[in-house]
Write a protein that holds these residues in place. Structure first.
Motif, short mmCIF file in Angstrom:
data_model
loop_
_atom_site.label_atom_id
_atom_site.label_comp_id
_atom_site.label_asym_id
_atom_site.label_seq_id
_atom_site.Cartn_x
_atom_site.Cartn_y
_atom_site.Cartn_z
N ALA A 47 1.04 -1.30 -0.39
CA ALA A 47 -0.05 -0.02 -0.29
C ALA A 47 0.87 1.29 0.20
N ALA A 48 1.94 0.96 0.75
CA ALA A 48 2.47 2.52 0.72
C ALA A 48 3.58 2.44 -0.45
N VAL A 49 3.71 1.77 -1.22
CA VAL A 49 4.26 1.65 -2.82
C VAL A 49 3.29 2.11 -3.09
N SER A 50 1.96 1.97 -3.50
CA SER A 50 1.28 2.90 -4.78
C SER A 50 1.20 3.26 -4.17
N ARG A 51 1.62 4.26 -3.23
CA ARG A 51 0.98 5.41 -2.61
C ARG A 51 1.44 6.71 -3.38
N ARG A 52 3.25 5.92 -2.89
CA ARG A 52 3.88 6.81 -3.69
C ARG A 52 4.59 7.18 -4.85
N ALA A 53 4.21 6.03 -5.72
CA ALA A 53 4.02 5.44 -7.32
C ALA A 53 4.22 6.64 -7.66
N ARG A 54 4.41 6.49 -9.29
CA ARG A 54 4.11 7.79 -10.17
C ARG A 54 3.96 6.71 -11.35
N VAL A 55 4.22 5.33 -11.36
CA VAL A 55 3.62 4.50 -12.43
C VAL A 55 3.21 3.73 -12.29
N ALA A 84 10.11 3.73 -10.56
CA ALA A 84 10.27 2.62 -11.30
C ALA A 84 9.71 1.68 -10.11
N VAL A 85 8.62 0.40 -10.14
CA VAL A 85 8.34 0.10 -9.92
C VAL A 85 8.26 -1.98 -10.42
N LEU A 191 -2.24 -1.51 -8.74
CA LEU A 191 -2.96 -1.56 -7.39
C LEU A 191 -2.76 0.13 -7.23
N ARG A 192 -2.93 1.02 -8.02
CA ARG A 192 -2.58 2.37 -7.50
C ARG A 192 -4.07 2.86 -7.17
N ASP A 193 -5.00 2.11 -8.12
CA ASP A 193 -6.43 2.03 -8.76
C ASP A 193 -7.42 1.47 -6.95
N ALA A 194 -8.92 2.14 -6.79
CA ALA A 194 -9.45 1.02 -5.73
C ALA A 194 -10.24 -0.28 -6.36
#
Length: 216
Positions: A47-55, A84-85, A191-194
């Motif tokens: 969840a933390a990585v998804s919140r900060r990701a620009r990709v 990059a993720v 995973l940035r989406d709901a």
């Protein structure tokens, strides 16, 4: 397990922004987006990585039967966000044994996907023959996404790459025979989406594939 950022292209030490450079610097590659330390897999980490990701943060969803999320790596910092993720997952291979899949979304030039693919160029372009029909297709965030076979990778893995949501999408599969997974047009969720509750993602042990390219 390392505890400091490194260059995503070579694993070398990086110098934090400051005088005289305002970006992270690798002695070999110059300005880079630093690869952050890999953390054990878990819903909070994802969840933390998804919140900060620009990709995009891609994950096959639903996961194949018996498959688990096995870790995530990101290149970038808190100021610039994740550029990059890489998301790892593993489970029963289609031809027996254990299969592992690494999905990487990245901006051009970051070099994270190429490092996992075993290539010495930052982007897949020179290793793709887009004049030919794509070998596989995925549904990335509901969009048909062609992926071409990437030449020049080590024989122990299969590598595919294409473009999704404006950035590179890499799929690296171990062992090579487990690439059959990619021929079923997998659905990939961002995973940035709901649409995916990360609390429902099954977690396994940390994948050594995330660590291997930078092992010392």
């Amino acid at each position: 397990m390392r505890r400091e950022p490194v260059c995503p292209k070579c694993g070398g030490r990086v110098r934090a922004p400051g005088l005289p450079a305002e970006t992270w610097q690798c002695a070999v590659h110059g300005a880079v987006h630093p690869l952050q330390p890999v953390e054990p897999p878990g819903a909070e980490t994802l969840a933390a990585v998804s919140r900060r990701a620009r990709v995009p943060v891609w994950l096959p969803w639903p996961l194949p039967v018996g498959w688990q999320f096995t870790g995530v790596a990101r290149a970038g910092d808190d100021r610039a966000g994740g550029r990059a993720v890489a998301v790892a997952c593993s489970g029963p291979g289609p031809l027996g044994g254990t299969g592992e899949l690494l999905l990487v979304a990245e901006e051009p030039g970051v070099g994270l996907g190429a490092r996992y693919a075993g290539l010495d160029t930052p982007d897949p372009g020179s290793h793709l023959d887009v004049r030919r029909p794509p070998e596989v297709k995925a549904s990335a965030a509901g969009r048909p996404t062609p992926l071409w076979h990437v030449g020049g990778a080590p024989v122990d893995r299969a590598v595919f790459a294409g473009e999704a949501l404006g950035v590179w999408l890499w799929a690296v599969v171990w062992p090579e025979r487990s690439a059959l997974l990619m021929y079923d047009e997998p659905g990939l969720a961002d995973l940035r989406d709901a649409g995916v509750d990360v609390r429902l993602v099954p977690c396994g042990a940390l994948s050594r594939r995330l660590l291997a390219p930078w092992a010392r």
